[in-house]
Write an enzyme that holds these catalytic residues in place. Structure first.
Site, short mmCIF file in Angstrom:
data_model
loop_
_atom_site.label_atom_id
_atom_site.label_comp_id
_atom_site.label_asym_id
_atom_site.label_seq_id
_atom_site.Cartn_x
_atom_site.Cartn_y
_atom_site.Cartn_z
N THR A 103 13.67 -56.65 33.54
CA THR A 103 13.30 -55.79 32.41
C THR A 103 14.52 -55.40 31.57
O THR A 103 14.38 -55.10 30.39
CB THR A 103 12.63 -54.49 32.91
OG1 THR A 103 13.44 -53.94 33.95
CG2 THR A 103 11.23 -54.76 33.44
N ASP A 127 22.84 -53.53 36.58
CA ASP A 127 23.73 -53.49 37.75
C ASP A 127 24.91 -52.55 37.51
O ASP A 127 25.29 -51.76 38.38
CB ASP A 127 24.28 -54.88 38.07
CG ASP A 127 23.19 -55.87 38.43
OD1 ASP A 127 22.04 -55.44 38.64
OD2 ASP A 127 23.50 -57.07 38.49
#
Ligand code: ADP
Ligand code: MG
Length: 395
Positions: A48, A185
């Site tokens: 996403t 991340d």
């Protein structure tokens, strides 16, 4: 057969002291400080971030540490305990994409991206050490970039906001290391907090902590590293990204994040057959993130289970990034009593997370290990994910 266990994490203070000692043995003298940045698992919200959408990652207790000392001669020296004795040395002024190869692209790229963005950074001696498993989908690459980013932020007195450091680290990975990753991340490694998952808006980088209390419900979150990484991952990731961008363009939207769930049906009917499932995954996954965050905020941690399993089905059937090993781990974990499970990370291997009643953790682990042996797969490595704090100075 008992499963392999990843090395656990020891507390920061001894870790930091060990990093400082290793720094001294390598470069002589003391570092100016030791900084650490964690690996992460994404609880939900997969593929996403590059669609400007939402995710819900948490930081792991496993970290990458950087012992660092500023140098005023413009030279950058890099060493990783994982990579033998070699020290990579380059002048910061000479850094450019293509000038550094191998693992050192990640830390060197972070320094390059800081300089490129106009920040007044110079040289440093860096010693790197890590307990984040590499290539397991737990983002050791972001942990490495973010540890260097926070070290440099302090060494050079930059005081940059965390989202800005995340953009710097992402630019290092995209433009210097050549990996087209999204922003999730790096935001997770830099912004997560202990005991919480991070609700992230990948467009604005707005984020908030959502309490993620496993122990109060007698639950654990297992991370099952399948230890496979199928080669098609890299090319497939870029192709999926391109497919999403094409679909958004055809729908006249800036990104798939802008397609409301109540317009999904009409959008799917208008799209070419190969793009419709990608769009369905992204839109339903954004909705699952919203639902998961709401359930966690309400203290209903067990309600996460069915959302995880639904997310996996969407990644398997619509986005098609699962693989036999991750599917087997999910099905076996759920069959053995997990409340829910899903692949986490980009896919084509990597890790699976399973939400499991603590008392069943050994039997779920044993069932997955036995199923892998029967199928002729490598034994998986299992760790327990504890929601931990984000990057910062530790020594
Ligand atoms: P992941 O981020 O899921 O662990 P990646 O392929 O994105 O997998 O990143 C792994 C790479 O990052 C390694 O191959 C290596 O180049 C680099 N890396 C990560 N941690 C370290 C470390 N402690 N020392 C040296 N290189 C590292
Ligand atoms: Mg990575």
């Amino acid at each position: 057969m008992s499963p392999d266990l990843h090395p656990g994490r020891v507390p920061d203070a001894p870790d930091a002291a060990r990093s400082a000692r290793a720094f001294g043995a390598l470069y002589g003298g003391l570092p100016d400080g030791v900084w650490a940045a964690p690996g992460r698992v994404n609880v939900i919200g997969e593929h996403t971030d590059y669609n400007d959408g939402f995710a819900l990652p948490m930081a792991l207790p496993q970290t990458t540490r950087v012992a660092a000392r500023r140098r005023d001669d413009g030279v950058l020296r890099l060493h990783s305990a994982r990579e033998g004795d070699r020290i990579t040395e380059i002048r910061v002024a000479d850094l450019a994409p293509g000038t550094v190869s191998g693992w050192a692209r990640y830390p060197a790229g972070t320094v390059w991206a800081l300089a490129e963005a106009g920040h007044p950074v110079g040289g440093a001696d860096l010693h790197i050490d890590s307990t984040v498993p590499t290539g397991a989908g737990l983002s050791s690459s972001a942990a490495l970039e973010c540890a260097v980013a926070v070290a440099y932020d302090d060494l050079y007195g930059l005081a940059l906001p965390r989202p800005e450091l995340a953009r710097i680290a992402q630019r290092a990975e995209n433009a210097f290391a050549g990996v087209p990753c999204g922003i999730m991340d790096q935001m997770a490694s830099l912004c997560c907090a202990e005991g919480a998952a991070l609700h992230l808006d990948s467009r604005t980088l707005e984020h908030r902590q959502v309490p993620f209390d496993l122990a109060a419900h007698g639950l654990v979150l297992l991370v099952i590293d399948t230890r496979v990484q199928h080669d098609l991952g890299d090319g497939a990731y870029a192709a999926l990204r391109a497919g999403c961008e094409r679909a958004a363009g055809l729908l006249g939207l800036p990104a798939l994040r802008d397609l409301p769930a109540d317009r999904l049906g009409e959008a799917l009917a208008a799209l070419p057959a190969e793009l419709a499932p990608l769009v369905r995954h992204v839109v339903t996954e954004d909705a699952r993130v919203a639902e998961a965050a709401a359930r966690l905020a309400a203290g209903d941690t067990p309600a996460l289970g069915p959302l995880l399993t639904a997310g996996h089905a969407s990644l398997r059937d619509d986005y098609r990034v699962s693989c036999p090993e991750t599917d087997l781990a999910v099905d076996t974990a759920v069959g053995a009593g997990a409340l829910g499970a899903r692949m986490t990370g980009g896919g084509f291997g990597g890790s699976v997370i399973a939400l499991v009643p603590a008392a069943l953790a050994p039997s779920v682990t044993g069932a997955v290990t036995a199923a892998f042996a029967r199928a002729g797969h490598h034994p998986p490595a299992v760790l327990t994910a504890v929601p931990s704090r984000g990057a910062g100075r530790v020594g």
